[in-house]
Design a protein around this motif. Structure first.
Motif, PDB file in Angstrom:
ATOM      1  N   ASP A 175      73.345  50.648  96.291  1.00  0.00           N
ATOM      2  CA  ASP A 175      74.066  51.533  96.888  1.00  0.00           C
ATOM      3  C   ASP A 175      75.487  50.946  96.637  1.00  0.00           C
ATOM      4  OD1 ASP A 175      75.843  53.176  98.406  1.00  0.00           O
ATOM      5  OD2 ASP A 175      74.114  53.421  99.891  1.00  0.00           O
ATOM      6  N   GLN A 176      76.296  51.460  95.824  1.00  0.00           N
ATOM      7  CA  GLN A 176      77.796  50.996  95.498  1.00  0.00           C
ATOM      8  C   GLN A 176      78.574  51.185  96.776  1.00  0.00           C
ATOM      9  OE1 GLN A 176      79.459  50.210  92.149  1.00  0.00           O
ATOM     10  NE2 GLN A 176      80.440  49.079  94.036  1.00  0.00           N
ATOM     11  N   VAL A 177      78.467  52.271  97.525  1.00  0.00           N
ATOM     12  CA  VAL A 177      79.496  52.515  98.756  1.00  0.00           C
ATOM     13  C   VAL A 177      79.077  51.454  99.703  1.00  0.00           C
ATOM     14  CG1 VAL A 177      80.028  54.192 100.699  1.00  0.00           C
ATOM     15  CG2 VAL A 177      79.535  55.117  98.156  1.00  0.00           C
ATOM     16  N   ALA A 178      77.627  51.310 100.125  1.00  0.00           N
ATOM     17  CA  ALA A 178      77.502  50.089 101.005  1.00  0.00           C
ATOM     18  C   ALA A 178      77.833  48.911 100.598  1.00  0.00           C
ATOM     19  CB  ALA A 178      75.915  50.271 101.360  1.00  0.00           C
ATOM     20  N   ASP A 180      80.418  48.114  98.617  1.00  0.00           N
ATOM     21  CA  ASP A 180      81.921  48.013  98.851  1.00  0.00           C
ATOM     22  C   ASP A 180      82.159  47.746 100.412  1.00  0.00           C
ATOM     23  OD1 ASP A 180      82.355  48.131  96.103  1.00  0.00           O
ATOM     24  OD2 ASP A 180      82.800  50.314  96.233  1.00  0.00           O
ATOM     25  N   ALA A 181      81.276  48.550 100.860  1.00  0.00           N
ATOM     26  CA  ALA A 181      81.598  48.527 102.477  1.00  0.00           C
ATOM     27  C   ALA A 181      81.325  46.790 103.173  1.00  0.00           C
ATOM     28  CB  ALA A 181      80.845  49.295 103.617  1.00  0.00           C
ATOM     29  N   ALA A 489      73.120  47.641 101.155  1.00  0.00           N
ATOM     30  CA  ALA A 489      73.122  48.095  99.850  1.00  0.00           C
ATOM     31  C   ALA A 489      72.048  47.827  98.859  1.00  0.00           C
ATOM     32  CB  ALA A 489      74.534  47.526  99.068  1.00  0.00           C
TER      33      ALA A 489
END
Length: 492
Positions: A175-178, A180-181, A489
């Motif tokens: 999960d790219q968003v996770a 980055d988070a 992620a």
């Protein structure tokens, strides 16, 4: 007869007491009660002179390595490396210090009752602390390692042996968003004392995330602090695998002071397992508010031998029964490694480990006598530490060749017996997930170094996480919290 003898006896006793009573009365001491043990607390710091000397030595080593190993500017060194110190000498603009760029050496302080402390860079080693009575004229007498670097351009060699990384999309399962988070969580800290320099995430052997703070690059080498202990344990494990030393045999060298001929020194029963489990039973020094006054600090920062004082401790507990984190326990194990290797001691880290897995940017620090300070003083970058973690993630195998045994990996991941009732959070120079953490996999284990140096290995998720920091003050960056965030992620 009795009426005559009794007064005579009393008279003798009185004569014995009279001078004491008279003296006490004269000086007004008779009314003072004997102080209890609780009252016998000294408020004077008898180690103040040493602390001031070591404070200067700290600054000399930090500045020297910051400039000549990390290739940082003097402004960066004062802003971050020296933020760890309560009262550094001078500022980036001026002060009572000397930076000799030609000799790659630093001197801190003036001769004002506290010695001027110096450190100098040596090839293949990093910066070495000079003794208080040494000057820059003594630099050429310091040890250095002149082995040639590995052949080939790492920029043209594929990861993990080199630094050439394929530019490709993330696997769909991540999960790219996770991710980055999680990265933002590591870098954007609420505490200004937590300074993340780099974050690197390896999944399935591939770098899936890599981020650096301003002023830091892929090549920037910083101090590992106690992450070095895990690297030392790995090298020692290689010797155990080869049968050159034994985990459960006594360390095999005399302690100090040596006992008389024919007498038994109970310290001779301490085993390699005991010291790697931080359970030697020897008197602790570094964790009794003396780390920056005596103990290992004298070798780290003041030019003392790293192998003398570690052997000069008395046994206060049965070995293996009490966990007590102590730099000297690691150095005892390193001394056993030195004795097993003999003439091959200085070449061993590179030959056995670093060169074989592409750790080209790693320098092992020494004291001025040529002994590795493997309890703390290694300088390296995030990618080299990721390679180290990847070796463990792959079960000790690199390109089909076994470098460390599965048995050794099991040992470093097994809780020290002395922690059975205290959380099981430490193994063989690696840190384990405590019993009370339920939000990260129990098979995870990590290297841990001061100021936030972590290599986290999570076999169940085929994952290595490297975080480098220059935290200061209270610090408190939590490695298992970071693991939890990155795992959000990753595929279940």
């Amino acid at each position: 007869m009795s009426s005559i003898n009794k007064p005579a006896s009393l008279s003798r006793a009185t004569r014995c007491r009279r001078p004491v009573v008279a003296l006490a009365t004269t000086f007004g001491l008779l009314a003072l009660a004997a102080p209890s043990l609780a009252q016998q607390q000294s408020t004077f710091d008898y180690w103040q002179y040493n602390r001031e000397m070591i404070q200067r030595g700290l600054q000399a080593i930090f500045t020297c390595n910051g400039l000549f190993v990390s290739n940082r500017t003097l402004e960066q060194v004062f802003e971050q490396e020296l933020a760890y110190l309560p009262d550094p000498v001078g500022t980036a603009n001026s002060g009572a210090y000397v930076v000799d760029r030609e000799r790659r050496a630093v001197a801190i302080g003036r001769p004002d009752g506290v010695p001027v402390m110096r450190a100098a860079f040596r090839e293949g080693i990093s910066c070495i602390a000079l003794a208080p009575d040494q000057t820059f004229d003594d630099i050429d007498s310091l040890p250095e390692l002149g082995a040639p670097p590995l052949t080939g351009d790492p920029a043209r060699i594929a990861w993990p042996d080199g630094d050439m990384v394929e530019d490709a999309p993330l696997p769909a399962v991540i999960d790219q968003v996770a991710l980055d988070a999680a990265s933002d969580w590591a870098f954007d800290r609420e505490s200004p004392e937590q300074v993340t320099l780099s974050l690197l995430v390896v999944h399935g052997g591939r770098i899936v995330h890599e981020r650096y703070a301003p002023g830091v690059t892929m090549q920037t080498r910083t101090r590992t602090w106690s992450t070095a202990k895990s690297i030392a344990s790995t090298l020692i494990g290689m010797l155990v695998d080869q049968g050159r030393i034994s985990l459960d045999a006594p360390l095999g060298f005399p302690f100090l002071p040596e006992v008389a001929a024919g007498e038994h020194d109970p310290r001779s029963n301490i085993t390699l397992r005991n010291v790697l489990n931080m359970s030697s039973g020897l008197y602790p020094i570094d964790n009794t508010n003396l780390e920056l006054a005596t103990g290992s600090g004298m070798a780290y920062w003041a030019g003392e031998s790293s192998i003398e004082q570690m052997r000069h401790r008395g046994l206060i507990r049965q070995p293996g029964t009490y966990w007590d984190y102590e730099n000297y326990d690691t150095l005892l194990a390193v001394y056993a490694m030195k004795n097993a290797l003999g003439d091959g001691y200085h070449e061993f880290p590179r030959r056995a480990l670093f060169d074989r897995i592409g750790m080209r940017n790693t320098l092992v620090g020494m004291d001025r006598f040529g002994d590795f300070i493997f309890s703390s003083q290694i300088y390296t970058n995030a990618r080299d530490l990721a390679r180290f973690g990847l070796l463990y993630l792959q079960g000790g195998v690199w390109h089909g060749e076994r470098l460390i045994s599965e048995e050794w990996i099991d040992f470093v991941r097994t809780p020290a017996p002395s922690l059975t009732d205290s959380g099981n959070y430490y193994g063989g120079q690696f840190w384990l997930v405590p019993d009370d953490r339920t939000d990260v996999p129990k098979d995870a284990y990590a290297t841990v170094g001061n100021r936030g140096q972590y290599v986290i290995i999570v076999p169940s998720h085929d994952l290595v996480i490297v975080r480098r920091g220059l935290d200061y003050g209270a610090q408190g960056f939590d490695r298992w919290d970071l693991t939890r965030e990155v795992l959000k992620a990753m595929p279940n």
